[in-house]
Every structure is written in C-alpha cells, then in structure tokens.
Design a protein around this motif. Sequence first.
Motif, mmCIF file in Angstrom:
data_model
loop_
_atom_site.group_PDB
_atom_site.id
_atom_site.type_symbol
_atom_site.label_atom_id
_atom_site.label_comp_id
_atom_site.label_asym_id
_atom_site.label_seq_id
_atom_site.Cartn_x
_atom_site.Cartn_y
_atom_site.Cartn_z
ATOM 1 N N TYR A 35 0.832 -1.210 0.000
ATOM 2 C CA TYR A 35 0.000 0.000 0.000
ATOM 3 C C TYR A 35 0.863 1.255 0.000
ATOM 4 C CZ TYR A 35 -3.151 3.608 1.670
ATOM 5 O OH TYR A 35 -3.844 4.778 1.808
ATOM 6 N N LYS A 36 1.908 1.283 0.805
ATOM 7 C CA LYS A 36 2.792 2.445 0.858
ATOM 8 C C LYS A 36 3.500 2.666 -0.473
ATOM 9 C CE LYS A 36 3.958 2.457 5.770
ATOM 10 N NZ LYS A 36 5.063 2.275 6.724
ATOM 11 N N ILE A 37 3.956 1.593 -1.094
ATOM 12 C CA ILE A 37 4.643 1.704 -2.383
ATOM 13 C C ILE A 37 3.681 2.227 -3.447
ATOM 14 C CG2 ILE A 37 5.683 0.351 -4.251
ATOM 15 C CD1 ILE A 37 6.958 -1.383 -2.036
ATOM 16 N N GLU A 38 2.452 1.726 -3.474
ATOM 17 C CA GLU A 38 1.465 2.201 -4.444
ATOM 18 C C GLU A 38 1.121 3.664 -4.205
ATOM 19 O OE1 GLU A 38 -1.860 -0.424 -4.208
ATOM 20 O OE2 GLU A 38 -0.908 -1.942 -5.470
ATOM 21 N N GLN A 39 1.049 4.068 -2.958
ATOM 22 C CA GLN A 39 0.758 5.463 -2.632
ATOM 23 C C GLN A 39 1.869 6.376 -3.152
ATOM 24 O OE1 GLN A 39 0.488 6.277 1.574
ATOM 25 N NE2 GLN A 39 -1.079 7.820 1.246
ATOM 26 N N ARG A 40 3.129 5.973 -2.952
ATOM 27 C CA ARG A 40 4.248 6.762 -3.470
ATOM 28 C C ARG A 40 4.239 6.807 -4.992
ATOM 29 N NH1 ARG A 40 8.833 3.862 -0.810
ATOM 30 N NH2 ARG A 40 7.497 3.118 0.826
ATOM 31 N N LEU A 41 3.862 5.706 -5.622
ATOM 32 C CA LEU A 41 3.782 5.654 -7.073
ATOM 33 C C LEU A 41 2.724 6.624 -7.596
ATOM 34 C CD1 LEU A 41 4.599 4.199 -9.755
ATOM 35 C CD2 LEU A 41 2.648 2.710 -9.328
ATOM 36 N N TYR A 42 1.565 6.675 -6.955
ATOM 37 C CA TYR A 42 0.513 7.583 -7.388
ATOM 38 C C TYR A 42 0.907 9.044 -7.183
ATOM 39 C CZ TYR A 42 -2.522 3.558 -7.921
ATOM 40 O OH TYR A 42 -3.065 2.378 -8.319
ATOM 41 N N ILE A 43 1.607 9.329 -6.114
ATOM 42 C CA ILE A 43 2.086 10.696 -5.879
ATOM 43 C C ILE A 43 3.090 11.080 -6.963
ATOM 44 C CG2 ILE A 43 3.499 12.120 -4.325
ATOM 45 C CD1 ILE A 43 2.119 10.617 -1.998
ATOM 46 N N GLU A 44 3.960 10.150 -7.324
ATOM 47 C CA GLU A 44 4.945 10.389 -8.373
ATOM 48 C C GLU A 44 4.262 10.612 -9.723
ATOM 49 O OE1 GLU A 44 8.865 11.033 -9.319
ATOM 50 O OE2 GLU A 44 8.075 10.559 -7.352
ATOM 51 N N GLU A 45 3.253 9.807 -10.020
ATOM 52 C CA GLU A 45 2.501 9.967 -11.267
ATOM 53 C C GLU A 45 1.792 11.318 -11.314
ATOM 54 O OE1 GLU A 45 2.087 8.120 -14.080
ATOM 55 O OE2 GLU A 45 3.672 6.803 -13.345
ATOM 56 N N GLU A 46 1.261 11.747 -10.182
ATOM 57 C CA GLU A 46 0.602 13.047 -10.121
ATOM 58 C C GLU A 46 1.586 14.179 -10.409
ATOM 59 O OE1 GLU A 46 -2.084 15.732 -7.052
ATOM 60 O OE2 GLU A 46 -0.926 14.050 -6.281
ATOM 61 N N GLU A 47 2.804 14.082 -9.880
ATOM 62 C CA GLU A 47 3.818 15.099 -10.125
ATOM 63 C C GLU A 47 4.216 15.136 -11.594
ATOM 64 O OE1 GLU A 47 5.528 17.611 -8.333
ATOM 65 O OE2 GLU A 47 3.685 17.248 -7.241
ATOM 66 N N LEU A 48 4.330 13.966 -12.211
ATOM 67 C CA LEU A 48 4.670 13.937 -13.638
ATOM 68 C C LEU A 48 3.553 14.550 -14.480
ATOM 69 C CD1 LEU A 48 6.372 10.433 -13.960
ATOM 70 C CD2 LEU A 48 7.450 12.677 -14.014
ATOM 71 N N GLU A 49 2.312 14.280 -14.124
ATOM 72 C CA GLU A 49 1.188 14.896 -14.839
ATOM 73 C C GLU A 49 1.156 16.407 -14.627
ATOM 74 O OE1 GLU A 49 -0.987 13.668 -17.083
ATOM 75 O OE2 GLU A 49 0.240 11.866 -16.972
ATOM 76 N N ASN A 50 1.483 16.853 -13.418
ATOM 77 C CA ASN A 50 1.569 18.295 -13.161
ATOM 78 C C ASN A 50 2.649 18.945 -14.025
ATOM 79 O OD1 ASN A 50 -0.500 18.385 -11.316
ATOM 80 N ND2 ASN A 50 0.832 18.304 -9.526
ATOM 81 N N LEU A 51 3.787 18.255 -14.166
ATOM 82 C CA LEU A 51 4.861 18.777 -15.013
ATOM 83 C C LEU A 51 4.418 18.867 -16.467
ATOM 84 C CD1 LEU A 51 8.286 17.288 -13.889
ATOM 85 C CD2 LEU A 51 7.698 19.667 -14.250
ATOM 86 N N LYS A 52 3.732 17.827 -16.950
ATOM 87 C CA LYS A 52 3.270 17.840 -18.339
ATOM 88 C C LYS A 52 2.282 18.977 -18.582
ATOM 89 C CE LYS A 52 3.740 12.932 -19.384
ATOM 90 N NZ LYS A 52 2.998 11.697 -19.676
ATOM 91 N N SER A 53 1.325 19.131 -17.688
ATOM 92 C CA SER A 53 0.333 20.192 -17.888
ATOM 93 C C SER A 53 0.966 21.572 -17.738
ATOM 94 C CB SER A 53 -0.837 20.020 -16.924
ATOM 95 O OG SER A 53 -0.414 20.149 -15.599
ATOM 96 N N LEU A 54 1.902 21.716 -16.812
ATOM 97 C CA LEU A 54 2.612 22.981 -16.647
ATOM 98 C C LEU A 54 3.397 23.320 -17.904
ATOM 99 C CD1 LEU A 54 3.298 25.195 -14.542
ATOM 100 C CD2 LEU A 54 5.234 23.793 -13.877
ATOM 101 N N LEU A 55 4.008 22.329 -18.485
ATOM 102 C CA LEU A 55 4.778 22.515 -19.714
ATOM 103 C C LEU A 55 3.875 22.928 -20.869
ATOM 104 C CD1 LEU A 55 7.679 22.225 -20.701
ATOM 105 C CD2 LEU A 55 7.165 19.861 -21.265
ATOM 106 N N GLN A 56 2.727 22.286 -21.008
ATOM 107 C CA GLN A 56 1.807 22.613 -22.097
ATOM 108 C C GLN A 56 1.221 24.017 -21.938
ATOM 109 O OE1 GLN A 56 -1.007 19.411 -22.043
ATOM 110 N NE2 GLN A 56 0.373 17.987 -23.076
ATOM 111 N N ILE A 57 0.798 24.340 -20.732
ATOM 112 C CA ILE A 57 0.237 25.676 -20.488
ATOM 113 C C ILE A 57 1.315 26.737 -20.683
ATOM 114 C CG2 ILE A 57 -0.726 27.189 -18.713
ATOM 115 C CD1 ILE A 57 -1.997 24.668 -17.473
ATOM 116 N N GLY A 58 2.498 26.463 -20.182
ATOM 117 C CA GLY A 58 3.586 27.435 -20.257
ATOM 118 C C GLY A 58 4.033 27.724 -21.667
#
Length: 129
Positions: free
Chosen positions: A33-56
């Motif tokens: 459960y802890k590993i999956e939680q860290r994975l989802y947080i990491e995926e969220e950060e990567l999606e934030n980077l992608k959207s930030l890049l596109q908007i920027g």
Amino acid sequence: MYVIFNQRGFILPLTMMFCFLFSLFLLSEVEIYKIEQRLYIEEEELENLKSLLQIGIQDINDIVQSKTLDDKLVGRLEYPIGSIQYTIELLETKVILIQGTCITNKQRKQLFNAIVNIETQKIVRWVEG
C-alpha cells in the motif's frame, strides 16, 4: 490395550505459527500500500509537469507574438501548480530559441528547449531533459 497419545501443548505452537503468518501477510500488504501510494504521488507530479509545460509553452508563444524580439528576453510565469522560468533568443529572422525550466510546487524540475518558427507558429525542434 489402552494407548495414550501425548497431545498437550499442540495448539499453542500452531496458534503462534498462524499469528506469525497473519502478521507477516498484514505487514506485506501495508508495504505494498505504501509503495502504491508513493507511485501515485509520483505519477501526479509527472502529470503536473506535463500540464505545466503545455500551459507554459502556449503562454510563452503568446508573449512572443505580442512583443518584438531584438535581444534576449527573460521571464517567469507563475501558475497554481508551479512556475516556469524562460529565456527567449532570436536565432534568425523568423526563428527563435526558447529555453525554460518547469518547477512544480513540490520542487520537481524539467528543462526544455524549443526552436519555434514565428511565422507559422510551429515548433521546429523540441528537446526535453
């Protein structure tokens, strides 16, 4: 003939073994459960980077269209999920180089370089890294 089997103390070791196995199973599930939680947080950060890049890059393109570029232009764009630091240089008459750094609120960074044709408003070359 009367045979007596000594079965005293049989249940305690069996119960201890089942408790140990159950605890081991529970501990492994908590770790998964802890590993999956860290994975989802990491995926969220990567999606934030992608959207930030596109908007920027769209906002930087709007800045380029609104200003005349004679020399190097340096700036910073702020968004709710992070910020972008950029520099814009004129390479040729209608070709510019955009160099930037996307930084999320959790300090995740991504660098990018884009060569853009101003007339067609298309990206000729894009490099992330």
